[in-house]
Design a protein around this motif. Sequence first.
Motif, PDB file in Angstrom:
ATOM      1  N   LYS A   1       0.788  -1.232   0.000  1.00 17.44           N
ATOM      2  CA  LYS A   1       0.000   0.000   0.000  1.00 17.44           C
ATOM      3  C   LYS A   1       0.820   1.281   0.000  1.00 17.44           C
ATOM      4  O   LYS A   1       0.266   2.347  -0.204  1.00 17.44           O
ATOM      5  N   ALA A   2       2.118   1.173   0.259  1.00 14.43           N
ATOM      6  CA  ALA A   2       2.909   2.390   0.481  1.00 14.43           C
ATOM      7  C   ALA A   2       2.965   3.280  -0.754  1.00 14.43           C
ATOM      8  O   ALA A   2       3.088   2.798  -1.877  1.00 14.43           O
ATOM      9  N   ARG A   3       2.883   4.583  -0.513  1.00 15.05           N
ATOM     10  CA  ARG A   3       3.023   5.597  -1.552  1.00 15.05           C
ATOM     11  C   ARG A   3       4.150   6.545  -1.111  1.00 15.05           C
ATOM     12  O   ARG A   3       4.409   6.675   0.080  1.00 15.05           O
ATOM     13  N   PRO A   4       4.754   7.240  -2.075  1.00 18.76           N
ATOM     14  CA  PRO A   4       5.811   8.179  -1.703  1.00 18.76           C
ATOM     15  C   PRO A   4       5.322   9.188  -0.661  1.00 18.76           C
ATOM     16  O   PRO A   4       4.192   9.660  -0.748  1.00 18.76           O
TER      17      PRO A   4
ATOM     18  N   GLN B   1       4.971   8.549   2.554  1.00 17.69           N
ATOM     19  CA  GLN B   1       4.407   7.912   3.741  1.00 17.69           C
ATOM     20  C   GLN B   1       5.499   7.337   4.639  1.00 17.69           C
ATOM     21  O   GLN B   1       6.654   7.220   4.238  1.00 17.69           O
TER      22      GLN B   1
ATOM     23  N   THR C   1      10.093   0.634  -1.817  1.00 18.83           N
ATOM     24  CA  THR C   1       9.371  -0.634  -1.631  1.00 18.83           C
ATOM     25  C   THR C   1       9.565  -1.509  -2.863  1.00 18.83           C
ATOM     26  O   THR C   1       9.837  -1.005  -3.952  1.00 18.83           O
TER      27      THR C   1
ATOM     28  N   ARG D   1      -0.402  10.909   4.997  1.00 19.07           N
ATOM     29  CA  ARG D   1      -0.929  11.088   3.645  1.00 19.07           C
ATOM     30  C   ARG D   1       0.222  11.038   2.652  1.00 19.07           C
ATOM     31  O   ARG D   1       1.281  11.616   2.901  1.00 19.07           O
ATOM     32  N   PRO D   2       0.019  10.392   1.501  1.00 16.71           N
ATOM     33  CA  PRO D   2       1.066  10.358   0.486  1.00 16.71           C
ATOM     34  C   PRO D   2       1.337  11.765  -0.047  1.00 16.71           C
ATOM     35  O   PRO D   2       0.483  12.639   0.043  1.00 16.71           O
ATOM     36  N   SER D   3       2.516  11.945  -0.625  1.00 20.83           N
ATOM     37  CA  SER D   3       2.834  13.226  -1.276  1.00 20.83           C
ATOM     38  C   SER D   3       1.864  13.453  -2.430  1.00 20.83           C
ATOM     39  O   SER D   3       1.421  12.502  -3.076  1.00 20.83           O
ATOM     40  N   GLU D   4       1.601  14.702  -2.691  1.00 20.76           N
ATOM     41  CA  GLU D   4       0.755  15.048  -3.837  1.00 20.76           C
ATOM     42  C   GLU D   4       1.629  15.004  -5.075  1.00 20.76           C
ATOM     43  O   GLU D   4       2.499  15.876  -5.252  1.00 20.76           O
TER      44      GLU D   4
ATOM     45  N   ALA E   1       8.706   9.388  -8.214  1.00 20.28           N
ATOM     46  CA  ALA E   1       7.311   9.490  -8.612  1.00 20.28           C
ATOM     47  C   ALA E   1       7.074  10.759  -9.429  1.00 20.28           C
ATOM     48  O   ALA E   1       6.309  10.761 -10.401  1.00 20.28           O
TER      49      ALA E   1
END
Lengths: 472, 288
Positions: free
Chosen positions: B27-30, B32, B52, B91-94, B119
Amino acid sequence: MAKPAPTRTPMREQDPGVRARNFDEVPHGYSPEEAAAEAQRCLRCKKPTCVNGCPVEVDIPGFIGAIAEGRLWDAMTVMKRTNVLPAICGRVCPQETQCEGECVLAKKMEPVAIGNLERFIADWEAEQNECVMCEKLPPTGRKVAVIGAGPAGLTVAGDCLKFGHEVTVFEALHAPGGVLVYGIPEFRLPKSIVEREVNFIRDTGAKLVTNFVVGMTRTIAELLEDFDAVFVGTGAGRPWFMELPGENALGIYSANEYLTRSNLMKAYLFPEYDTPIVRGKRVATIGGGNVAMDSARTALRLGAEESIIVYRRSRQEMPAREAEIHHAEQEGIRFEFLTNPVRYVANKQGWVEALECLRMELGEPDASGRRRPVPVKGSEFRIPVDTVVVAIGNSPNPLIPQTTPGLEVSKRGTIVVDPATGRTSKKGVFAGGDIVTGAATVILAMGAGRIAANSIDEYLKTGNWQDPTGSQ
Amino acid sequence: MSRILKKELLAPGIKRFELDAPDVARKARPGQFVVLRIHERGERIPLTIADTRPEDGVVVIVFLEVGKTTRELGELEAGQEIMDFIGPLGRPSEIENFGTAVCVAGGVGTPEIYPVARALKQAGNRVIAIIGFRSQALVTMETEMRSVSDELIVTTDDGSYGRKGFVTDALNELLARGEKPGRVFAVGPVIMMKMVAECTRAAGVPTVASLNPIMVDATGMCGVCRCTVGGEMKLACVDGPEFDAHQVDFDELLTRLKVYLPEEKRALEHWQEGHGTCRCAGKEAGNG
Ligand SMILES: Cc1cc2nc3c(=O)[nH]c(=O)nc-3n(C[C@H](O)[C@H](O)[C@H](O)COP(=O)(O)OP(=O)(O)OC[C@H]3O[C@@H](n4cnc5c(N)ncnc54)[C@H](O)[C@@H]3O)c2cc1C
Ligand SMILES: Cc1cc2nc3c(=O)[nH]c(=O)nc-3n(C[C@H](O)[C@H](O)[C@H](O)COP(=O)(O)OP(=O)(O)OC[C@H]3O[C@@H](n4cnc5c(N)ncnc54)[C@H](O)[C@@H]3O)c2cc1C
Ligand code: SF4
Ligand code: SF4
Ligand code: FES
């Protein structure tokens, strides 16, 4: 039946001077003889009013009668029919406004000590090397996900297991128990008791997954791919602050942080345990509920020379359990009633050094029926402090509502359910406890769990789902 | 429970772990982070997810040994386990196409910003990265950062490698030569993020900073991570950790990070006493 003694059998306790400096439980519990004597006071009413005062309708004359007759296993069997966490409820229910408040004796004399007896029977069972196992129905092959291992979630887990469903409990923290482990201190509810109740549910077959934040680690939509129903019991999480100038100064805690550090992280054992906590000498706690009592009493045990409760109404209006207020007074907590903080004063290094307050007087009753405190002009004064704990309440944890499209949430952030079934606006998803009601009580959370478990069972059997928020 | 699959020393006092954590990896996003607790008596500390490999269930963390917990973590070896490992959090980076995006990182902020830079590149940005270190020995992740940037500027405080000076000097030069980034991302020591915010405020360049206050639960329950952003109280663990850098009260954050200084010293001493060894390497590396 002989006339009951006018006063209840007292429970032996640690001496206030001694206990105010340790984290051991305050009351020692009843011996079997003391319990029998107290149980004899119950009239075993045909129409027991006490039961109306209990949110889960424990068969009070039933279990107390069994204690009076020395049939202790029977007492426990009766208890577990409606209440799976008696060792906890006996200790933390606000009995004076619930069961005991409705006991017929209460009109003329002290009511039966229902809470003490409930605690006695549960502790007695724990000392035996067996326990009343709840009968399980044959496996149904249906899977239920329970989110949050607080009282609501644990109740749903216990009940759904009995119905024969497979249960997995997902908990965000590293330990199950919810507020019972991170909020309520050891001296009021020993953690070994919560552990025992959790183990009971685990032994009955629940799978417990800690360190799993639903909404982040996985969403509810994803859980619904693997589970037939989901129960949300995530509690009231986000702490309120006073929103006063200077509130981010060093030494100012929310009660959640203060208690989590001390209880869950065992900061009172620092540096044997790694988590630090400020051991203030002059600690002010703002608020008048159980959370405030717990914080102020924890401060004493962490070495405070003075622990002060600052409350804007008077003693009468304090929402805390009577027993906690009484214990706090005995231990030497100082109460500043009719006092409201207006700002925090910090020193050059950024540490809080005083709480500036206004005196209040009671005016007309407000929406809650309690007289509204109004400030007395020009009554500003300062309380010198080095630590402040803000214990004025919480709002619901927003993680799940934010990550679950289609889940209806009220303006206050609570999840909207049909109270008769615990169904939310999303198919297959149920909710209960503080996340639905806002901060309430252990027994209400358990009651909501029980209702939800019954309707989860019905839903899994019939597959029927009516929109609870739609017109009916 | 999460097993350490691989351990590397990136620079003195900076270690990189690959961990087996499939739920987090998926689930990880930049942007986090995770929270971990090494053992039963340990504290909960937050660390950014530095990379990841979801297919293998791998999560990468990179950390600077500053105090008791990070040093104890650094002593673990591949094959050993970390008791609690929770995430992804925050929250992940926008990430969108901002045209030109500038990633500014200091010290151990470099591995932290790497997934964000990657990203941004994948989203079609022209990525300019500025990474700064105290001296050459501490330079990390240069190759990786170069691979996801159109332009990479390395700075060292003492001039022992790359350009001499601070990341903000390089950033000022970029702005002076007429670059008009759509967004600047800053990750690193608080003081560095504050300086970056000052640079870009005048130029009116939208800037986000990844805040690193003290955390406990990181689920929005305790309030310790509260920061003032635009005059409002925000919880960095659930409302952040990234915020509009021009709105952040960095001085308050700097003060709040100091609340446990005496206890941190005591914890470290207590641990070292029980431990018997001198751990000078970590000390030398300093704080980012
Ligand atoms: C200090 C304190 C003292 C109290 N004293 C009393 C008392 O004396 N008597 C009384 O009756 N009541 C008392 N209460 C209130 C009572 O504890 C609560 O009403 C009750 O615990 C609510 O139960 P719950 O199951 O709804 O939620 P909680 O007990 O709050 O449990 C919720 C659980 O869900 C977990 N969770 C949250 N979000 C997620 C997520 N996204 N994914 C997975 N898990 C998640 C949380 O970590 C937590 O473990 C007290 C409360 C506090 C804070
Ligand atoms: C969202 C976030 C992401 C982070 N990512 C990284 C990362 O990728 N790599 C990295 O090296 N560091 C990262 N940090 C900082 C890291 O959490 C701290 O260095 C670590 O907690 C220090 O613990 P210690 O016991 O080793 O040191 P201590 O001696 O206890 O503390 C050293 C300093 O670290 C800070 N700190 C202490 N306790 C905490 C805590 N519980 N939470 C946060 N900060 C604390 C304080 O400023 C303290 O003065 C991050 C912090 C946050 C909030
Ligand atoms: S569960 Fe609580 S309210 Fe009900 S009988 Fe027991 S102590 Fe009283
Ligand atoms: S009302 Fe009081 S006396 Fe009557 S059954 Fe209940 S506890 Fe016993
Ligand atoms: S870390 Fe507790 S609320 Fe953010």
